[in-house]
Design an enzyme around this catalytic site. Structure first.
Site, mmCIF file in Angstrom:
data_model
loop_
_atom_site.group_PDB
_atom_site.id
_atom_site.type_symbol
_atom_site.label_atom_id
_atom_site.label_comp_id
_atom_site.label_asym_id
_atom_site.label_seq_id
_atom_site.Cartn_x
_atom_site.Cartn_y
_atom_site.Cartn_z
ATOM 1 N N HIS A 40 4.432 -12.813 -13.637
ATOM 2 C CA HIS A 40 4.617 -11.291 -15.310
ATOM 3 C C HIS A 40 4.999 -11.880 -16.245
ATOM 4 O O HIS A 40 4.505 -11.547 -17.586
ATOM 5 C CB HIS A 40 5.723 -10.938 -14.257
ATOM 6 C CG HIS A 40 5.388 -10.201 -13.223
ATOM 7 N ND1 HIS A 40 3.904 -9.725 -12.694
ATOM 8 C CD2 HIS A 40 6.415 -10.139 -11.340
ATOM 9 C CE1 HIS A 40 4.639 -9.754 -10.795
ATOM 10 N NE2 HIS A 40 5.619 -9.535 -10.840
ATOM 11 N N LYS A 43 17.716 -12.852 -9.730
ATOM 12 C CA LYS A 43 18.284 -12.043 -8.765
ATOM 13 C C LYS A 43 19.556 -12.012 -9.249
ATOM 14 O O LYS A 43 20.101 -12.865 -8.558
ATOM 15 C CB LYS A 43 17.885 -12.247 -7.195
ATOM 16 C CG LYS A 43 15.870 -12.310 -7.871
ATOM 17 C CD LYS A 43 15.829 -12.030 -6.545
ATOM 18 C CE LYS A 43 13.425 -11.309 -6.298
ATOM 19 N NZ LYS A 43 12.852 -10.053 -6.277
ATOM 20 N N HIS A 68 1.178 -6.916 -12.417
ATOM 21 C CA HIS A 68 1.224 -5.496 -11.939
ATOM 22 C C HIS A 68 2.094 -5.217 -13.226
ATOM 23 O O HIS A 68 2.334 -3.901 -14.069
ATOM 24 C CB HIS A 68 1.997 -5.025 -11.536
ATOM 25 C CG HIS A 68 3.754 -5.488 -11.126
ATOM 26 N ND1 HIS A 68 4.211 -6.171 -10.713
ATOM 27 C CD2 HIS A 68 4.876 -4.134 -11.441
ATOM 28 C CE1 HIS A 68 5.071 -6.251 -10.523
ATOM 29 N NE2 HIS A 68 5.067 -5.183 -11.285
ATOM 30 N N ALA A 104 1.119 -0.915 0.120
ATOM 31 C CA ALA A 104 -0.119 0.128 0.126
ATOM 32 C C ALA A 104 0.550 1.389 0.183
ATOM 33 O O ALA A 104 0.121 2.119 -0.997
ATOM 34 C CB ALA A 104 -0.449 -0.197 1.003
HETATM 35 C C1 BG6 Z 1 6.873 -8.561 -7.715
HETATM 36 C C2 BG6 Z 1 7.913 -9.218 -7.308
HETATM 37 O O1 BG6 Z 1 5.766 -9.338 -8.374
HETATM 38 O O2 BG6 Z 1 7.374 -7.906 -9.189
HETATM 39 C C3 BG6 Z 1 9.496 -9.317 -7.313
HETATM 40 O O3 BG6 Z 1 7.709 -10.217 -6.297
HETATM 41 C C4 BG6 Z 1 9.908 -8.314 -8.085
HETATM 42 O O4 BG6 Z 1 10.089 -9.920 -6.274
HETATM 43 C C5 BG6 Z 1 8.946 -7.731 -8.790
HETATM 44 O O5 BG6 Z 1 11.267 -7.957 -7.849
HETATM 45 C C6 BG6 Z 1 9.088 -7.063 -10.253
HETATM 46 O O6 BG6 Z 1 8.621 -5.588 -10.721
HETATM 47 P P1 BG6 Z 1 8.961 -5.002 -11.325
HETATM 48 O O7 BG6 Z 1 7.550 -3.875 -11.590
HETATM 49 O O8 BG6 Z 1 9.855 -3.626 -10.633
HETATM 50 O O9 BG6 Z 1 10.085 -5.448 -12.623
#
Ligand code: BG6
Length: 501
Positions: free
Chosen positions: A244, A338, A182, A21
């Site tokens: 994603h 990572k 997202h 949030a």
């Molecule tokens: C999240 C993961 O869904 O997406 C994270 O839990 C990751 O581990 C992140 O870092 C990446 O999102 P973005 O928008 O920063 O590329």
């Protein structure tokens, strides 16, 4: 598509004192407000268990708001005046009743006859069902409209995901549910359908006759810092690949939808997902990061919150195939890691070579779609070296957003886009239940294997490196050809771009 919400809307953010949030939801709501994209009359209620004063709450969320000038700073004040914080339990009625009282007062002040309420669950999945059922029981308007945004993880595997769907289904209809991934809100991901279907050049070549390999790569230059305990149960495949990366791949490989209608798009996504061959346990490369070479950055196992002998995968490259007319036998690689040498998410599509004949040496076209950072689409093409030379060189047709579009251009953050879409009743960029189900069907057997004793021990790679050593060979086996740097004419404007892995 559902009707857009009108100009008097209550938004409730559950988990309002939490990290998501603070870092994403409230900054996105502010961003929309700053751009005049929230309903004319809106009230935002934060709800969580922590006891925070209104002041504490504001101080918590405000630092993440993006402002460019004094006008934006004024907007911060105006926005915070629209927000109130409520502390309450998730599993008892009292807090919800108080919340309802405040929502109803706000609606009365606008003479609203059909309440419109958006509930955003920025919560751990273990609380989804209890909050959803309390909302249904106590805050669901009889004659209005409700939208419920939920955040991943939607389950841990196929079984738990099905259980979650089964629990939520009697409470909120699919029409009312908005499952956020997202990545679907990112600018370049939203551009994929236009790039593919709006350009005959790409449209015509988008198949096994012309494409030699597809690669989606997700790289982060930081480790699990502080999130190790959470990550250890999840691993990189669940964290970013089943959701994603797969979402991006689906948009890249699905057939042309009949229109931009959300269900037309989601139907096509489900169809292509069903055509994926089962993921092959032997077509994977797994890694876990160790200390950086200079010893300054910690290894994954140095994190005190993870199990000492954890085999958790922080890097994975996975081969995939789609058994349909368009893609049969085209090698696809999804890779994510990572603690690598850079943060970058991109798609690489390599085309088949042209017939040699007249050329002694010529390279293949490659289309690169960079999702972040600095959105770009560039195509490596062969061109004659200018001037008296008769040699060819590889160069770029380059659409880098920061060079092409003015800096004042507002590119919404992913969460801004998605909350706006939800207010508009547009589900295109949210994950449908059947889509989620197929994605877990695809990944669960592989995850079971990776987490069993039969799986290879993840290869160690140093923090800050390119990943496991086997990567180059792995990509080579999937038809990826490394560009011969010697013949690649890097544009003068991007002399810094080197090294492609
Ligand atoms: C999240 C993961 O869904 O997406 C994270 O839990 C990751 O581990 C992140 O870092 C990446 O999102 P973005 O928008 O920063 O590329």
């Amino acid at each position: 598509m559902s009707a857009p919400f009108g100009d008097h809307v209550s938004i409730v953010v559950f988990g309002a004192s939490g990290d998501l949030a603070k870092k994403k939801t409230f900054p996105a709501l502010f961003g929309l407000f700053r751009q005049g994209q929230l309903p004319a009359s809106v009230k935002i209620f934060g709800y969580a268990r922590s006891k925070l004063s209104q002041e504490d709450f504001r101080e918590r969320v405000e630092p993440n708001f993006k402002t460019k000038n004094d006008k934006d700073k004024e907007k911060v004040k105006e926005f915070l005046d629209l927000c109130t914080y409520h502390s309450g339990q998730y599993d008892t009625d009292e807090g919800y009743k108080e919340l309802l009282k405040e929502i109803t007062e706000f609606e009365k002040s606008g003479n609203v006859s059909k309440p419109e309420r958006l509930f955003y669950l920025a919560l751990p999945p273990s609380t989804f069902t209890v909050v959803a059922s309390q909302l249904k029981k106590l805050v669901y308007p009889e004659n209005g409209a409700v939208r419920l945004i939920v955040e991943k993880p939607f389950g841990h595997d196929l079984e738990s995901s099905r259980k979650l769907q089964k629990d939520l289904a009697p409470l909120f209809s699919e029409e009312e549910l908005y499952r956020i991934d997202h990545y679907l809100g990112k600018e370049m991901v939203k551009n994929l359908l236009v790039l593919r279907f709006g350009n005959q050049l790409l449209n015509a070549a988008w198949n096994k006759e012309h494409i030699q390999s597809i690669q989606i790569s997700f790289k982060e230059a930081f480790g699990t810092e502080g999130r190790g305990g959470y990550f250890d149960e999840i691993g990189i495949v669940r964290d970013v690949m089943q959701n994603h990366i797969l979402q991006v791949l689906t948009l890249l490989t699905m057939e042309r939808p009949v229109s931009f209608d959300p269900e037309a798009i989601r139907d096509e996504k489900v169809k292509v997902l069903k055509a994926f061959a089962p993921l092959n346990n032997d077509d994977i490369l797994l890694g876990q990061y160790s200390k950086s070479e200079d010893g300054k950055k910690p290894g994954y196992l140095d994190d005190e919150t993870v199990k000492k002998d954890s085999k958790c995968v922080t890097y994975a490259a996975i081969g995939a195939r789609i058994n349909n007319e368009r893609w049969e036998d085209v090698p696809i690689v999804m890779r994510a890691g990572k603690a690598l040498d850079e943060s970058k998410v991109e798609i690489r599509i390599q085309f088949k070579p042209v017939p040699r004949g007249m050329f002694e040496q010529i390279q293949s076209n490659e289309l690169v779609i960079r999702i972040q950072p600095d959105e770009a689409v560039y195509m490596k093409i062969n061109s004659k070296i200018p001037g008296i030379s008769t040699e060819t060189a590889l160069t770029d047709l380059d659409l880098t957003y920061s060079k092409r579009y003015s800096k004042d251009f507002w590119i919404p953050e992913a969460y801004e886009t998605l909350i706006r879409d939800c207010l508009l009743g547009n589900h295109s960029n949210f994950v449908r239940d059947d889509e989620l189900d197929v994605s877990w069907q695809l990944f669960t057997p592989l995850l079971n294997y990776i987490e069993s004793d039969k799986a290879p021990v993840p290869e160690k790679y140093p923090y800050g490196s390119k990943g496991p050593k086997g990567l180059r060979d792995f990509l080579g086996k999937h038809n990826y050809v490394f560009t011969d740097e010697g013949t690649y004419q890097w544009p003068l404007t991007r002399p810094d771009v080197k090294g492609k892995i």
